[in-house]
Design an enzyme around this catalytic site. Structure first.
Site, PDB file in Angstrom:
ATOM      1  N   GLY A 100      37.303 -53.116 -48.368  1.00  0.00           N
ATOM      2  CA  GLY A 100      36.161 -53.955 -48.874  1.00  0.00           C
ATOM      3  C   GLY A 100      36.299 -54.994 -49.459  1.00  0.00           C
ATOM      4  O   GLY A 100      36.153 -56.411 -49.266  1.00  0.00           O
ATOM      5  N   GLN A 101      37.237 -55.104 -50.575  1.00  0.00           N
ATOM      6  CA  GLN A 101      37.670 -56.292 -51.426  1.00  0.00           C
ATOM      7  C   GLN A 101      38.523 -57.093 -50.710  1.00  0.00           C
ATOM      8  O   GLN A 101      38.246 -58.237 -50.856  1.00  0.00           O
ATOM      9  CB  GLN A 101      38.079 -55.764 -52.722  1.00  0.00           C
ATOM     10  CG  GLN A 101      37.211 -54.810 -53.554  1.00  0.00           C
ATOM     11  CD  GLN A 101      37.690 -54.634 -55.022  1.00  0.00           C
ATOM     12  OE1 GLN A 101      38.607 -55.415 -55.557  1.00  0.00           O
ATOM     13  NE2 GLN A 101      37.356 -53.508 -55.603  1.00  0.00           N
ATOM     14  N   LYS A 118      54.699 -48.800 -45.306  1.00  0.00           N
ATOM     15  CA  LYS A 118      54.920 -49.085 -43.870  1.00  0.00           C
ATOM     16  C   LYS A 118      54.524 -47.725 -43.093  1.00  0.00           C
ATOM     17  O   LYS A 118      53.933 -48.028 -42.015  1.00  0.00           O
ATOM     18  CB  LYS A 118      56.158 -49.892 -43.508  1.00  0.00           C
ATOM     19  CG  LYS A 118      56.017 -51.171 -43.790  1.00  0.00           C
ATOM     20  CD  LYS A 118      57.465 -51.751 -43.422  1.00  0.00           C
ATOM     21  CE  LYS A 118      57.099 -53.188 -43.466  1.00  0.00           C
ATOM     22  NZ  LYS A 118      58.489 -54.128 -43.485  1.00  0.00           N
ATOM     23  N   ASN A 119      54.929 -46.631 -43.687  1.00  0.00           N
ATOM     24  CA  ASN A 119      54.531 -45.555 -42.684  1.00  0.00           C
ATOM     25  C   ASN A 119      53.137 -44.672 -43.050  1.00  0.00           C
ATOM     26  O   ASN A 119      53.075 -43.880 -42.209  1.00  0.00           O
ATOM     27  CB  ASN A 119      55.639 -44.330 -42.884  1.00  0.00           C
ATOM     28  CG  ASN A 119      55.743 -44.308 -44.314  1.00  0.00           C
ATOM     29  OD1 ASN A 119      55.162 -44.688 -45.334  1.00  0.00           O
ATOM     30  ND2 ASN A 119      56.776 -43.092 -44.798  1.00  0.00           N
ATOM     31  N   SER A 155      45.316 -45.246 -54.731  1.00  0.00           N
ATOM     32  CA  SER A 155      44.648 -44.165 -55.448  1.00  0.00           C
ATOM     33  C   SER A 155      44.970 -44.113 -56.876  1.00  0.00           C
ATOM     34  O   SER A 155      46.211 -44.487 -57.059  1.00  0.00           O
ATOM     35  CB  SER A 155      44.963 -42.998 -54.525  1.00  0.00           C
ATOM     36  OG  SER A 155      46.151 -42.571 -54.927  1.00  0.00           O
ATOM     37  N   GLN A 159      48.751 -44.644 -58.459  1.00  0.00           N
ATOM     38  CA  GLN A 159      49.151 -45.959 -59.473  1.00  0.00           C
ATOM     39  C   GLN A 159      49.955 -45.250 -60.592  1.00  0.00           C
ATOM     40  O   GLN A 159      50.896 -45.913 -60.777  1.00  0.00           O
ATOM     41  CB  GLN A 159      47.814 -46.465 -59.965  1.00  0.00           C
ATOM     42  CG  GLN A 159      47.029 -47.061 -59.209  1.00  0.00           C
ATOM     43  CD  GLN A 159      45.538 -47.415 -59.695  1.00  0.00           C
ATOM     44  OE1 GLN A 159      45.458 -47.490 -61.140  1.00  0.00           O
ATOM     45  NE2 GLN A 159      44.533 -47.585 -59.046  1.00  0.00           N
ATOM     46  N   HIS A 180      39.336 -49.568 -61.640  1.00  0.00           N
ATOM     47  CA  HIS A 180      39.019 -48.290 -62.499  1.00  0.00           C
ATOM     48  C   HIS A 180      39.823 -48.421 -63.614  1.00  0.00           C
ATOM     49  O   HIS A 180      41.327 -48.750 -63.624  1.00  0.00           O
ATOM     50  CB  HIS A 180      39.392 -47.072 -61.667  1.00  0.00           C
ATOM     51  CG  HIS A 180      38.470 -45.790 -62.190  1.00  0.00           C
ATOM     52  ND1 HIS A 180      37.836 -45.708 -63.067  1.00  0.00           N
ATOM     53  CD2 HIS A 180      38.779 -44.515 -61.868  1.00  0.00           C
ATOM     54  CE1 HIS A 180      37.261 -44.428 -63.364  1.00  0.00           C
ATOM     55  NE2 HIS A 180      38.110 -43.570 -62.359  1.00  0.00           N
ATOM     56  N   GLU A 268      30.096 -39.232 -61.905  1.00  0.00           N
ATOM     57  CA  GLU A 268      30.372 -38.435 -60.606  1.00  0.00           C
ATOM     58  C   GLU A 268      30.491 -36.921 -60.555  1.00  0.00           C
ATOM     59  O   GLU A 268      30.260 -36.279 -59.597  1.00  0.00           O
ATOM     60  CB  GLU A 268      31.723 -39.222 -59.954  1.00  0.00           C
ATOM     61  CG  GLU A 268      32.987 -38.990 -60.629  1.00  0.00           C
ATOM     62  CD  GLU A 268      34.063 -40.035 -60.269  1.00  0.00           C
ATOM     63  OE1 GLU A 268      33.783 -41.052 -59.698  1.00  0.00           O
ATOM     64  OE2 GLU A 268      35.127 -39.746 -60.654  1.00  0.00           O
ATOM     65  N   SER A 326       1.092 -34.766 -56.305  1.00  0.00           N
ATOM     66  CA  SER A 326      -0.126 -34.118 -56.597  1.00  0.00           C
ATOM     67  C   SER A 326      -0.237 -33.655 -58.094  1.00  0.00           C
ATOM     68  O   SER A 326       0.884 -33.535 -58.697  1.00  0.00           O
ATOM     69  CB  SER A 326      -0.259 -32.611 -55.815  1.00  0.00           C
ATOM     70  OG  SER A 326       0.638 -31.918 -56.229  1.00  0.00           O
TER      71      SER A 326
HETATM   72  N1  LIG Z   1      36.218 -45.344 -53.298  1.00  0.00           N
HETATM   73  C1  LIG Z   1      35.346 -45.857 -54.280  1.00  0.00           C
HETATM   74  O1  LIG Z   1      33.965 -45.692 -54.088  1.00  0.00           O
HETATM   75  C2  LIG Z   1      35.631 -46.480 -55.648  1.00  0.00           C
HETATM   76  C3  LIG Z   1      34.646 -47.065 -56.222  1.00  0.00           C
HETATM   77  C4  LIG Z   1      35.146 -47.979 -57.348  1.00  0.00           C
HETATM   78  C5  LIG Z   1      36.430 -48.109 -57.732  1.00  0.00           C
HETATM   79  N2  LIG Z   1      37.356 -47.117 -57.237  1.00  0.00           N
HETATM   80  C6  LIG Z   1      38.777 -47.487 -57.506  1.00  0.00           C
HETATM   81  O2  LIG Z   1      39.574 -48.170 -56.720  1.00  0.00           O
HETATM   82  C7  LIG Z   1      40.836 -47.933 -56.635  1.00  0.00           C
HETATM   83  C8  LIG Z   1      41.116 -47.269 -55.099  1.00  0.00           C
HETATM   84  O3  LIG Z   1      40.426 -46.505 -54.932  1.00  0.00           O
HETATM   85  P1  LIG Z   1      40.196 -46.206 -53.010  1.00  0.00           P
HETATM   86  O4  LIG Z   1      39.237 -44.953 -53.001  1.00  0.00           O
HETATM   87  O5  LIG Z   1      39.894 -47.582 -52.486  1.00  0.00           O
HETATM   88  O6  LIG Z   1      41.501 -45.840 -52.750  1.00  0.00           O
HETATM   89  P2  LIG Z   1      41.865 -44.458 -52.260  1.00  0.00           P
HETATM   90  O7  LIG Z   1      41.295 -43.677 -51.174  1.00  0.00           O
HETATM   91  O8  LIG Z   1      41.958 -43.572 -53.567  1.00  0.00           O
HETATM   92  O9  LIG Z   1      43.592 -44.768 -52.045  1.00  0.00           O
HETATM   93  C9  LIG Z   1      44.023 -45.075 -50.814  1.00  0.00           C
HETATM   94  C10 LIG Z   1      45.264 -45.938 -51.217  1.00  0.00           C
HETATM   95  O10 LIG Z   1      46.456 -45.498 -51.710  1.00  0.00           O
HETATM   96  C11 LIG Z   1      47.429 -45.267 -50.995  1.00  0.00           C
HETATM   97  N3  LIG Z   1      48.457 -44.277 -51.691  1.00  0.00           N
HETATM   98  C12 LIG Z   1      48.122 -42.995 -51.990  1.00  0.00           C
HETATM   99  N4  LIG Z   1      49.223 -42.382 -52.221  1.00  0.00           N
HETATM  100  C13 LIG Z   1      50.454 -43.492 -52.210  1.00  0.00           C
HETATM  101  C14 LIG Z   1      51.653 -43.289 -52.649  1.00  0.00           C
HETATM  102  N5  LIG Z   1      52.187 -42.320 -53.091  1.00  0.00           N
HETATM  103  N6  LIG Z   1      52.604 -44.510 -52.544  1.00  0.00           N
HETATM  104  C15 LIG Z   1      51.776 -45.542 -51.764  1.00  0.00           C
HETATM  105  N7  LIG Z   1      50.518 -45.514 -51.567  1.00  0.00           N
HETATM  106  C16 LIG Z   1      49.682 -44.459 -51.796  1.00  0.00           C
HETATM  107  C17 LIG Z   1      46.927 -45.079 -49.604  1.00  0.00           C
HETATM  108  O11 LIG Z   1      48.143 -45.478 -48.769  1.00  0.00           O
HETATM  109  P3  LIG Z   1      48.410 -44.597 -47.199  1.00  0.00           P
HETATM  110  O12 LIG Z   1      47.239 -44.781 -46.338  1.00  0.00           O
HETATM  111  O13 LIG Z   1      49.536 -45.283 -46.918  1.00  0.00           O
HETATM  112  O14 LIG Z   1      48.265 -43.253 -47.826  1.00  0.00           O
HETATM  113  C18 LIG Z   1      45.813 -46.193 -49.487  1.00  0.00           C
HETATM  114  O15 LIG Z   1      46.101 -47.266 -49.007  1.00  0.00           O
HETATM  115  C19 LIG Z   1      40.941 -46.524 -57.534  1.00  0.00           C
HETATM  116  O16 LIG Z   1      41.366 -47.017 -58.704  1.00  0.00           O
HETATM  117  C20 LIG Z   1      39.560 -45.912 -57.517  1.00  0.00           C
HETATM  118  O17 LIG Z   1      39.236 -45.463 -58.755  1.00  0.00           O
HETATM  119  C21 LIG Z   1      37.007 -46.633 -55.987  1.00  0.00           C
END
Ligand SMILES: NC(=O)c1ccc[n+]([C@@H]2O[C@H](COP(=O)([O-])OP(=O)(O)OC[C@H]3O[C@@H](n4cnc5c(N)ncnc54)[C@H](OP(=O)(O)O)[C@@H]3O)[C@@H](O)[C@H]2O)c1
Length: 405
Positions: A100-101, A118-119, A155, A159, A180, A268, A326
């Site tokens: 989205g962003q 990449k994988n 995620s 991080q 976050h 949440e 009601s």
């Molecule tokens: N989702 C929401 O509604 C929401 C709302 C507000 C704030 N946030 C915050 O935004 C941030 C991102 O959240 P999100 O929900 O968009 O993402 P997410 O689904 O939690 O994370 C997905 C991303 O993390 C990568 N990832 C996971 N494990 C990894 C690893 N070991 N090494 C490298 N990359 C890895 C994934 O890549 P792969 O595809 O390669 O696994 C994917 O690109 C978080 O801090 C969350 O708390 C989320």
């Protein structure tokens, strides 16, 4: 419940002819839309909020407490382009928020690149969205090396996991951005100790990344909170607000990293998801144990809530929802709300304590760092999907007016 809400009949195929008036339908649709978009900017402050400034920074009175809110009108596209003309925004991670962003930043014309492994699944998804390998799609390290502003949207567990590799690349002059407060606030657990010589900021959209995108495409903006963790340049707050607008926010509420992460983890687990699911299950089970059919138990627990009453709360508040019901329903609901509040408040206090103590963070890190966490979630989702209440819900949904031929 013996509600006589005008909208209740809309969900019943048997009685929908009675309430087919266009006005009633429009009211419900509009209420549902507001409910779905959460804190979308179309929700203007109500009578309790008064604007005291016409542009930019606003002091808004929220029920007697004055808070600072910023709005996107002060950051038109041309100003954003000028402000970030020397920056490369390296957006790391392409989950819900990254998608989205990232797309909003690209559509706003900013110099944004994506960094993902990449994988992984995200690499493919990013390509499907038109990001080009070697041009604006790189692996994580390469993207960070090119970026002046590093937007860490991995995620929360990732991080922490990747921090030892990322930290040395965050050299003086760069800016670190989160959505976050999780990683830096709970640094004792996550080990995310930010370098002392960079700005560290946050923009946290109040909704899923899919909503961040869809509202932007509709020409609107999601509400977000923003915060500054570390201000080395003296420009950190301004940068956070500008980035907040650039990623698609409409209004931006000022907070701190701590308040953002405490309220988010608490909410949440409480009313937004965990608490409401627990309450649905408890009410449904009692109805079933007392001999009610699945359809009746589901209708009185979930369907009427989500299709009729909660949208009314979203549109105009609790009193408006009560007033639409009601006198019998109203009397009982008002009487019982106190007992529910008193019973549940200790649970909410336990929850807040657990969040503040870092227990929820530790649990999230432990679970989500496991290599098979996706499979484990899928198993849990399957168990939820197969509960009788949600199987009954599937059948009830087919009877909704909009699903009738
Ligand atoms: N989702 C929401 O509604 C929401 C709302 C507000 C704030 N946030 C915050 O935004 C941030 C991102 O959240 P999100 O929900 O968009 O993402 P997410 O689904 O939690 O994370 C997905 C991303 O993390 C990568 N990832 C996971 N494990 C990894 C690893 N070991 N090494 C490298 N990359 C890895 C994934 O890549 P792969 O595809 O390669 O696994 C994917 O690109 C978080 O801090 C969350 O708390 C989320």
């Amino acid at each position: 419940m013996a509600s006589r809400s005008f909208s209740r009949a809309l969900r019943s195929p048997l009685t929908r002819q009675l309430t087919s008036s266009a006005t009633q339908r429009r009211t419900l649709v509009s209420a549902s839309r507001h409910a779905r978009t959460g804190l979308a900017t179309t929700l203007k402050p109500t009578v309790t909020a008064s604007f005291q400034q016409s542009r930019g920074l606003k002091q808004i009175d929220f029920a007697g407490v004055t808070e600072t809110v910023y709005e996107r009108d002060d950051w038109p596209r041309e100003k954003l382009l000028e402000y970030f003309k020397n920056d490369t925004l390296a957006l790391i991670g392409y989950g819900s928020q990254g998608h989205g962003q990232g797309l909003n930043l690209r559509d706003n014309g900013l110099n944004v690149i994506i960094g993902v492994r990449k994988n992984g699944a995200s690499w493919k998804e990013a390509q499907q969205d038109g990001w080009i390998p070697g041009t604006n799609l790189f692996d994580v390290d390469e993207a960070i090396s090119k970026g002046t502003i590093v937007m860490n949207l991995l995620s929360d567990a990732a991080q922490s996991e990747t921090w030892p590799a990322i930290k040395p690349q965050l050299t003086k002059g760069k800016t670190l951005y989160f959505s976050h407060g999780f990683s830096p606030v709970f640094k004792d657990l996550t080990k995310v100790d930010v370098p002392a010589d960079i700005d560290v900021i946050l923009v946290a959209p109040k909704g899923s990344g899919r909503t961040v995108r869809s509202l932007f495409r509709e020409g609107r903006g999601i509400n977000s909170s923003f915060a500054v963790f570390q201000d080395v340049t003296g420009k950190a707050e301004e940068k956070a607000i500008a980035l907040g607008v650039a990623v698609g926010s409409g209004y931006l509420y000022k907070t701190t990293f701590e308040k953002e992460v405490y309220s988010d983890l608490y909410g949440e687990r409480g009313c937004l998801m965990g608490g409401i699911h627990g309450m649905f299950l408890a009410q449904y089970e009692v109805l079933r144990e007392r001999g009610h059919s699945p359809s009746e138990a589901f209708n009185e627990t979930v369907e009427e809530a989500t299709q009729s009453l909660y949208p009314l709360i979203g549109a105009n508040g609790m009193d408006w929802m009560y007033a639409a019901c009601s006198t019998t329903a109203r009397r009982g609901a008002i009487d019982w709300s106190g007992r529910f509040k008193d019973t549940l408040k200790p649970v909410f206090n336990d929850l807040y304590d657990s969040v503040k103590a870092g227990k929820e963070t530790q649990r999230s890190l432990d679970f989500n760092s496991q290599p098979d966490y996706r499979e484990k979630y899928e198993q849990e989702m399957k168990e939820i999907r197969e509960l009788e209440i949600w199987r009954a819900g599937k059948a009830v949904r087919t009877l909704r007016p909009e699903n009738q031929i």
